[in-house]
Motif scaffolding. Sequence first.
Motif, short mmCIF file in Angstrom:
data_model
loop_
_atom_site.label_atom_id
_atom_site.label_comp_id
_atom_site.label_asym_id
_atom_site.label_seq_id
_atom_site.Cartn_x
_atom_site.Cartn_y
_atom_site.Cartn_z
N ALA A 177 0.87 -1.18 0.00
CA ALA A 177 0.00 0.00 0.00
C ALA A 177 0.90 1.23 0.00
CB ALA A 177 -0.93 0.00 1.20
N ARG A 178 1.17 1.75 -1.18
CA ARG A 178 2.07 2.89 -1.37
C ARG A 178 1.23 4.16 -1.30
NH1 ARG A 178 4.99 2.33 -6.80
NH2 ARG A 178 5.75 0.42 -5.82
N ASP A 205 -9.93 7.85 5.11
CA ASP A 205 -11.00 6.88 4.88
C ASP A 205 -10.94 6.30 3.46
OD1 ASP A 205 -11.94 7.16 7.44
OD2 ASP A 205 -13.50 8.60 6.92
N ARG A 206 -10.56 7.13 2.49
CA ARG A 206 -10.42 6.62 1.12
C ARG A 206 -9.32 5.57 1.05
NH1 ARG A 206 -12.50 9.60 -3.30
NH2 ARG A 206 -13.59 11.53 -2.73
N ALA A 225 -4.28 7.84 -6.78
CA ALA A 225 -4.82 8.10 -8.10
C ALA A 225 -4.13 9.32 -8.69
CB ALA A 225 -6.32 8.33 -8.03
N PRO A 226 -3.67 9.26 -9.92
CA PRO A 226 -2.98 10.41 -10.51
C PRO A 226 -3.92 11.60 -10.68
CG PRO A 226 -3.39 8.71 -12.17
CD PRO A 226 -3.76 8.12 -10.85
N GLY A 227 -3.49 12.73 -10.14
CA GLY A 227 -4.22 13.97 -10.34
C GLY A 227 -5.52 14.09 -9.58
N GLY A 228 -5.73 13.28 -8.56
CA GLY A 228 -6.99 13.40 -7.86
C GLY A 228 -7.00 12.61 -6.57
N LEU A 233 -5.97 0.60 -7.56
CA LEU A 233 -5.52 -0.76 -7.26
C LEU A 233 -4.87 -1.33 -8.52
CD1 LEU A 233 -8.54 -2.25 -5.27
CD2 LEU A 233 -6.64 -0.84 -4.47
N GLN A 234 -3.64 -1.77 -8.37
CA GLN A 234 -2.89 -2.31 -9.51
C GLN A 234 -2.76 -3.81 -9.34
OE1 GLN A 234 0.49 0.07 -10.77
NE2 GLN A 234 1.67 -1.79 -11.19
#
Length: 238
Positions: A177-178, A205-206, A225-228, A233-234
């Motif tokens: 979990a990065r 919480d997210r 998430a990029p930009g937001g 999840l990868q």
Amino acid sequence: MELSGARVLVAGATGVIGHGITRELTARGARTALAGRDAARLVTVADATGPDTPRRVFDAYDLDGCAALAPWAAERLGGLDAVVCAVGAVAFGPADTLLDAHAEHLVTVNLLAPAALLRAALPLLPEGGAVLALTGVVATSPQPGMADYSASKAALAAWLTAARAEQRRRRVRVVEARLGHLDTGLVDRAVAGTPPPLPPGGDPDRAVAAVADALTGDAELVRPAPGGPGCVLQRRAR
């Protein structure tokens, strides 16, 4: 992994993220065993989870104690399906000013303690089981004023990467979990130094929901998430 009925050890359950993960897992039907450093808070967290929730005080500086957590949880829960390691410490300051004692503390808490915990846990997990540990974006994007903190998290990320490749043949997932900078107050509890100016922290919480989602699916990496806001999840992590 189906979380309803799953037996999960949460180490670091008295921290903000660890507590949040405990709540989320419990809400999804998991049975948890909880370990944390703060004895009084551990009682509060465990009692809120359920009257019979196993709990154990431990210190990340005690590596033997870390290694003993998974066997203890397996004995108390009648087996173990997943382990979440949410321990961590941070320190700030230029690389040429941080004391060696502080660097040793970071490496012990951020690398050696999770490795000791997960090393003992992996042989206990069945096919389809999972372990998850928190690193941080500094593992891949080291920051000025956080050299030793970044290095300790990068070292844990490397450990998880190697262990992941080893465990794939057993179908046991090793999840990293990065997470990005979150509003948990961790920077105000640094073992040394003063934090540099930081952007507002993200919503814990997210991140907690993303961690639980990662355990239920086939993800190997949770990242911002990029930009937001939120997390991605990868499925396959290198």
